[in-house]
Design an enzyme around this catalytic site. Structure first.
Site, PDB file in Angstrom:
ATOM      1  N   HIS A  64       0.817  -1.213   0.000  1.00 24.56           N
ATOM      2  CA  HIS A  64       0.000   0.000   0.000  1.00 24.56           C
ATOM      3  C   HIS A  64       0.855   1.270   0.000  1.00 24.56           C
ATOM      4  CE1 HIS A  64       0.115   1.294   4.343  1.00 24.56           C
ATOM      5  NE2 HIS A  64       0.175  -0.002   4.617  1.00 24.56           N
ATOM      6  N   ASP A 173       6.027   2.535   7.357  1.00 28.34           N
ATOM      7  CA  ASP A 173       4.758   1.859   7.073  1.00 28.34           C
ATOM      8  C   ASP A 173       3.977   2.730   6.075  1.00 28.34           C
ATOM      9  OD1 ASP A 173       2.333   0.541   7.110  1.00 28.34           O
ATOM     10  OD2 ASP A 173       1.807   1.153   9.155  1.00 28.34           O
ATOM     11  N   GLU A 205      -5.164   1.606   2.350  1.00 27.64           N
ATOM     12  CA  GLU A 205      -5.051   0.450   3.245  1.00 27.64           C
ATOM     13  C   GLU A 205      -5.264   0.857   4.689  1.00 27.64           C
ATOM     14  OE1 GLU A 205      -2.969  -2.406   5.978  1.00 27.64           O
ATOM     15  OE2 GLU A 205      -2.658  -0.262   5.670  1.00 27.64           O
ATOM     16  N   GLU A 206      -4.761   2.026   5.057  1.00 23.82           N
ATOM     17  CA  GLU A 206      -4.792   2.440   6.461  1.00 23.82           C
ATOM     18  C   GLU A 206      -6.202   2.734   6.967  1.00 23.82           C
ATOM     19  OE1 GLU A 206      -2.498   2.092   8.422  1.00 23.82           O
ATOM     20  OE2 GLU A 206      -0.558   2.327   7.449  1.00 23.82           O
ATOM     21  N   ASP A 228       3.990  -5.716   3.990  1.00 25.31           N
ATOM     22  CA  ASP A 228       3.686  -4.653   4.948  1.00 25.31           C
ATOM     23  C   ASP A 228       4.633  -4.748   6.138  1.00 25.31           C
ATOM     24  OD1 ASP A 228       2.380  -2.463   6.133  1.00 25.31           O
ATOM     25  OD2 ASP A 228       0.399  -3.245   5.630  1.00 25.31           O
ATOM     26  N   HIS A 317       3.317   3.321  13.658  1.00 22.05           N
ATOM     27  CA  HIS A 317       2.210   4.274  13.767  1.00 22.05           C
ATOM     28  C   HIS A 317       2.524   5.404  14.734  1.00 22.05           C
ATOM     29  CE1 HIS A 317      -1.478   2.455  11.633  1.00 22.05           C
ATOM     30  NE2 HIS A 317      -0.375   1.927  11.118  1.00 22.05           N
TER      31      HIS A 317
END
Length: 349
Positions: A64, A173, A205-206, A228, A317
């Protein structure tokens, strides 16, 4: 393997909040166009890098392009900007961090919140929520309104640094996987693959695996690989059973996460390929969190025999994320070898 750090830096630093992946997409198309037989963009914005194989069986790889970000929801009378999150954030990491609002031009701002000096004792004991923050652009409302409007995407401001044996930046990410897929396609350029390879650079995707779902419905792959990041909780205070993966211990071969249980045949195949080529790897079970693997595996008639390559990442994140260069190299090597030898395994048992 020597990594092209300058390309990785460009990929990580470019902006691409969910639904606003245009800049990343342009970069991806620039890099993959000379490497594959066909490049397509679907209506949602996913990029397909297609390399034809010896048979009409299809393998889909999902990486992604989007990063966790924000979107402007309000500009107050003093020019401070309120926002809504696009993807999951750890709010405590936002304090006094720089962000970029992508309005009529890119505008740098800083995440502000109530100063600790004027907090009550009760407020000091509470964890901040994302709604406690605002963005300070250092200019009055009239000037802000010339540049920014409701609906503009916002991304984190960060530059990639090499730190020891690692790379450190926002959006590791999942831009590290975008990089891995591009570099794998580069290594496959002059090699024959057994099946049609669909390298798919997905969107959104997130916020719910949306791009992967649409592309799997379209491509109808027989086999699938998600690419990922995953948690490397090899940090002070972590109990042995909490670690998940460790930096520098190799690429992760996913067994399951909260969105997918990987096909036992694919897990066995990936382990066998890694051992055959002496590629360092570690098993990965992620208790919470999902990846494009779920969409690739399930969003087509009959499903796809699917697994995932996971890149161990610290501080996931958060404002800055970190991955190990050796793990990135191992991930490229594993994906390349799997795609070249996908027809050399008994998939019937």
């Amino acid at each position: 393997m020597n990594l092209d750090i300058s390309l990785l830096k460009e990929i990580c630093e470019v902006a691409g909040a969910p639904g606003y992946e245009q800049r990343v997409r342009d970069l991806v198309i620039r890099e993959i166009s000379p490497l594959v037989d066909e490049v397509k963009i679907n209506n949602l914005g996913n990029v397909y890098a297609i390399k034809r194989g010896k048979t009409n069986k299809k393998v889909m790889i999902g990486a992604h392009m989007d990063e966790i970000g924000f979107i402007v929801t309000h500009i107050d009378d003093n020019g401070f900007v309120r926002f809504h999150t696009l993807g999951g954030f750890d709010p405590k990491t936002l304090t006094a961090q720089r962000v970029i609002i992508h309005g009529k031009e890119d505008v740098i701002g800083v995440m502000g919140s109530k100063p600790i000096h004027v907090m009550t004792q009760e407020e000091k004991t509470k964890n901040l929520k994302t709604t406690d923050y605002f963005i300070d652009l250092g200019m009055p409302k009239e000037k802000v309104l010339e540049l920014v409007e409701v609906g503009n995407p916002i991304t984190r401001y960060s530059q990639l640094l090499e730190m020891g044996e690692c790379v450190n930046c926002k959006s590791i990410d999942n831009r590290v996987s975008v990089f891995i897929l591009i570099e794998t396609l580069r290594r496959l350029k002059d090699k024959a693959v057994p099946f049609d390879v669909y390298g798919v650079f997905t969107v959104q995707e997130e916020v719910g695996l949306r791009g992967a779902n649409v592309s799997a419905l379209d491509i109808k792959p027989d086999f699938g690989f998600g690419l990922d990041t995953t948690i490397a909780y090899d940090l002070p205070g972590a109990q042995a059973h909490e670690v998940i993966t460790k930096l520098g211990e190799g690429t992760g071969i996913k067994i399951m996460d909260s969105s997918a249980i990987c096909d036992y045949r694919m897990i066995a195949f990936m382990k066998a390929i890694a051992d055959k080529h002496q590629i360092k790897w570690q098993p990965e079970i992620l208790p919470a969190g999902g990846t494009d693997t779920a969409g690739i595996q399930r969003m087509n008639e009959g499903g796809a025999i699917s697994g995932a390559i996971s890149i161990p990442t610290r501080h996931l994140h958060q404002v800055i994320e970190m991955a190990h260069k050796a793990d990135i190299s191992a991930s490229i090597a594993l994906l390349e070898s799997c795609l070249l030898e996908l027809d050399q395994f008994d998939w019937t048992h």
